[in-house]
Design a protein around this motif. Structure first.
Motif, PDB file in Angstrom:
ATOM      1  N   ALA B  52       0.799  -1.223   0.020  1.00 22.78           N
ATOM      2  CA  ALA B  52       0.219  -0.019   0.000  1.00 22.78           C
ATOM      3  C   ALA B  52       0.876   1.160  -0.054  1.00 22.78           C
ATOM      4  O   ALA B  52       0.345   2.338  -0.511  1.00 22.78           O
ATOM      5  CB  ALA B  52      -0.861  -0.116   1.301  1.00 22.78           C
ATOM      6  N   THR B  53       2.142   1.289   0.691  1.00 29.69           N
ATOM      7  CA  THR B  53       2.823   2.283   0.661  1.00 29.69           C
ATOM      8  C   THR B  53       3.949   2.624  -0.096  1.00 29.69           C
ATOM      9  O   THR B  53       5.074   3.183   0.020  1.00 29.69           O
ATOM     10  CB  THR B  53       3.289   2.621   2.228  1.00 29.69           C
ATOM     11  N   ARG B  54       4.016   1.666  -1.223  1.00 32.80           N
ATOM     12  CA  ARG B  54       5.167   1.541  -2.092  1.00 32.80           C
ATOM     13  C   ARG B  54       5.505   2.741  -2.927  1.00 32.80           C
ATOM     14  O   ARG B  54       6.667   3.368  -2.798  1.00 32.80           O
ATOM     15  CB  ARG B  54       5.274   0.202  -3.049  1.00 32.80           C
ATOM     16  N   LYS B  55       4.868   3.202  -3.640  1.00 31.98           N
ATOM     17  CA  LYS B  55       4.842   4.294  -4.463  1.00 31.98           C
ATOM     18  C   LYS B  55       3.966   5.496  -4.162  1.00 31.98           C
ATOM     19  O   LYS B  55       2.867   5.627  -4.432  1.00 31.98           O
ATOM     20  CB  LYS B  55       4.852   4.095  -5.815  1.00 31.98           C
ATOM     21  N   LEU B  56       4.183   6.340  -3.190  1.00 32.71           N
ATOM     22  CA  LEU B  56       3.255   7.321  -2.579  1.00 32.71           C
ATOM     23  C   LEU B  56       3.250   8.583  -3.697  1.00 32.71           C
ATOM     24  O   LEU B  56       4.822   9.083  -3.738  1.00 32.71           O
ATOM     25  CB  LEU B  56       3.236   7.769  -1.337  1.00 32.71           C
ATOM     26  N   ASP B  57       2.491   9.099  -4.012  1.00 32.43           N
ATOM     27  CA  ASP B  57       2.388  10.157  -4.880  1.00 32.43           C
ATOM     28  C   ASP B  57       1.510  11.293  -4.825  1.00 32.43           C
ATOM     29  O   ASP B  57       0.529  10.871  -3.883  1.00 32.43           O
ATOM     30  CB  ASP B  57       2.271   9.663  -6.131  1.00 32.43           C
ATOM     31  N   PRO B  60      -2.520  10.583  -6.225  1.00 32.90           N
ATOM     32  CA  PRO B  60      -2.711   9.274  -6.083  1.00 32.90           C
ATOM     33  C   PRO B  60      -3.276   8.359  -7.454  1.00 32.90           C
ATOM     34  O   PRO B  60      -4.228   8.949  -8.033  1.00 32.90           O
ATOM     35  CB  PRO B  60      -3.677   9.052  -4.825  1.00 32.90           C
ATOM     36  N   GLY B  63      -4.701   2.411  -6.378  1.00 32.88           N
ATOM     37  CA  GLY B  63      -4.367   1.721  -5.149  1.00 32.88           C
ATOM     38  C   GLY B  63      -4.348   2.908  -3.962  1.00 32.88           C
ATOM     39  O   GLY B  63      -5.062   2.411  -2.833  1.00 32.88           O
ATOM     40  N   GLN B  64      -3.369   3.687  -4.199  1.00 28.27           N
ATOM     41  CA  GLN B  64      -3.450   4.789  -3.193  1.00 28.27           C
ATOM     42  C   GLN B  64      -4.613   5.237  -2.619  1.00 28.27           C
ATOM     43  O   GLN B  64      -5.123   5.685  -1.691  1.00 28.27           O
ATOM     44  CB  GLN B  64      -2.428   5.489  -3.707  1.00 28.27           C
ATOM     45  N   ALA B  65      -5.164   5.678  -4.000  1.00 29.64           N
ATOM     46  CA  ALA B  65      -6.782   6.205  -3.411  1.00 29.64           C
ATOM     47  C   ALA B  65      -7.486   5.443  -2.634  1.00 29.64           C
ATOM     48  O   ALA B  65      -8.068   5.796  -1.616  1.00 29.64           O
ATOM     49  CB  ALA B  65      -7.515   6.827  -4.673  1.00 29.64           C
ATOM     50  N   VAL B  67      -6.526   3.067  -0.459  1.00 27.39           N
ATOM     51  CA  VAL B  67      -6.185   3.007   0.839  1.00 27.39           C
ATOM     52  C   VAL B  67      -6.229   4.401   1.494  1.00 27.39           C
ATOM     53  O   VAL B  67      -6.759   4.447   2.744  1.00 27.39           O
ATOM     54  CB  VAL B  67      -4.441   2.671   0.844  1.00 27.39           C
ATOM     55  N   GLU B  68      -6.213   5.509   0.966  1.00 26.94           N
ATOM     56  CA  GLU B  68      -6.508   6.890   1.395  1.00 26.94           C
ATOM     57  C   GLU B  68      -7.889   6.953   1.664  1.00 26.94           C
ATOM     58  O   GLU B  68      -8.099   7.521   2.853  1.00 26.94           O
ATOM     59  CB  GLU B  68      -6.192   8.094   0.617  1.00 26.94           C
TER      60      GLU B  68
END
Lengths: 77, 287
Positions: B52-57, B60, B63-65, B67-68
């Motif tokens: 989940a925290t590999r490529k934080l941008d 987002p 995937g990151q969206a 998780v957020e």
């Protein structure tokens, strides 16, 4: 009545009576929550949270009875 | 009879015992299969967090969206149910919820209990991994941790006067023994918190295991219904309730409410003024 029969009977009665109270309690809480939501639909999320909390507390007592039944069935020799 | 029909196809399932079976002993420490199950949960959680925290941008991706969304939703929930300290207690609430949820879910993955090892007390083989919360020791440990946290936060908010609520010596000295007995009831209630927290989680998860095993032995495919119930309802609700109750107990203890008898009169005046409104309070004051 020998001990094994009494054990099984006790387990059945424990969970049976425990479930009655839990069923009545959960039905009450949910009914009041539905009444409240129908009166003020904008409070639906708050009432839903409080309802879930109330249901979990009522369910806990039935779970105490379930633990007694499990102990009677599986732990007592 | 349904049992006779299925008994030829599905052999009778051994019901999981209440105690977790020990797998190996390193000196005085015994490791049970529930402990190994929690180790698997730890590894799975670690992998999920890493992914989940590999490529934080700043902008987002999907995937990151997601998780957020989850973390933000939990944070808002924690702030709304926790009162004043809800925001700062979010790590506790989130950690308990995610840890218990992962452990409850991986126990239901098909094949989790299939790796068997020899041999328990009856001489039969038993599964190597088991749900962490199906062992009462683990839920008791978590409940004791929450109990300690509640009282630590209580002392943090109210100082040592916090213990007056439980061992009410000042009331006894002032000649009001009933308040002392009420304090005793509060103490018993605190132990009821430990028992209810630990037993709720244990009985839900172990009862689910037991139910699925028994239904599998009776009428095989019907157990899918119970799998679904357990997965979608019980696992989520029970981990949510554990975290939420921990949050609420600590929030109740951390609020800076006036102790009755010291500032009780002033507190109730302020409260009634807010409720009734200024005019009514002024009317009663002049009457």
């Amino acid at each position: 009545m020998d001990a094994h029969a009494a054990q099984l009977l006790g387990a059945g009665l424990a969970i049976g009576f425990g479930a009655i109270g839990a069923g009545i309690g959960i039905g009450n809480v949910s009914g009041k929550a539905v009444e409240g939501i129908s009166r003020q639909p904008e409070l639906k999320n708050d009432l839903q949270q409080v309802m879930i909390l109330g249901i979990v507390f009522a369910e806990t007592v039935a779970i105490y009875a379930l633990v007694v039944a499990i102990i009677l069935l599986f732990v007592v020799k | 009879m349904p049992g006779a029909v299925w008994a030829g196809i599905f052999p009778p399932i051994k019901t999981p015992p209440v105690n977790a079976e020990p797998v190996l002993s390193i000196g005085p420490v015994t490791i049970t299969n529930s402990m190994l199950g929690s180790l698997v949960g730890l590894i799975v959680l670690g992998i999920l967090i890493y992914l989940a925290t590999r490529k934080l941008d700043r902008r987002p991706g999907k995937g990151q969206a997601f998780v957020e969304l989850v973390v933000g939703g939990l944070y808002n929930f924690s702030k709304s149910s926790g009162g004043a300290v809800g925001g700062s207690l979010f790590p506790l609430f989130g950690a308990l919820l995610v840890w218990l949820l992962v452990n409850n879910w991986i126990a239901l993955i098909p094949g989790f209990g299939q790796v068997t090892v020899c041999c328990d007390k009856a001489g039969e083989s038993f599964p190597l991994f088991r749900a962490m919360n199906a062992d009462y020791n683990s839920t008791l440990a978590l409940a004791l941790m929450v109990f300690l946290l509640i009282h630590v936060f209580g002392v943090r908010s109210h100082g040592l006067k916090y213990f007056v609520e439980f061992v009410n010596i000042p009331a006894l000295l002032k000649g009001r023994p009933i308040d002392f007995i009420v304090g005793l009831f509060h103490t018993i209630g605190e132990f009821a918190k430990i028992i209810s927290l630990s037993f709720r989680l244990f009985a839900n998860i172990y009862g689910g295991e037991l139910l699925i095993a028994v239904v599998l032995g009776l009428a095989g495919p019907v157990a899918v219904v119970f799998y679904g119930l357990e997965f979608l309802v019980v696992a989520i609700v029970q981990s949510l309730i554990f975290g939420l109750l921990a949050l609420i107990y600590i929030a109740l203890v951390s609020e800076h409410a006036e102790h009755p008898g010291e500032h009780g009169e002033a507190g109730s005046h302020v409260a009634t003024q807010k409720l009734i409104g200024g005019d009514a309070a002024q009317a009663t004051a002049s009457a």
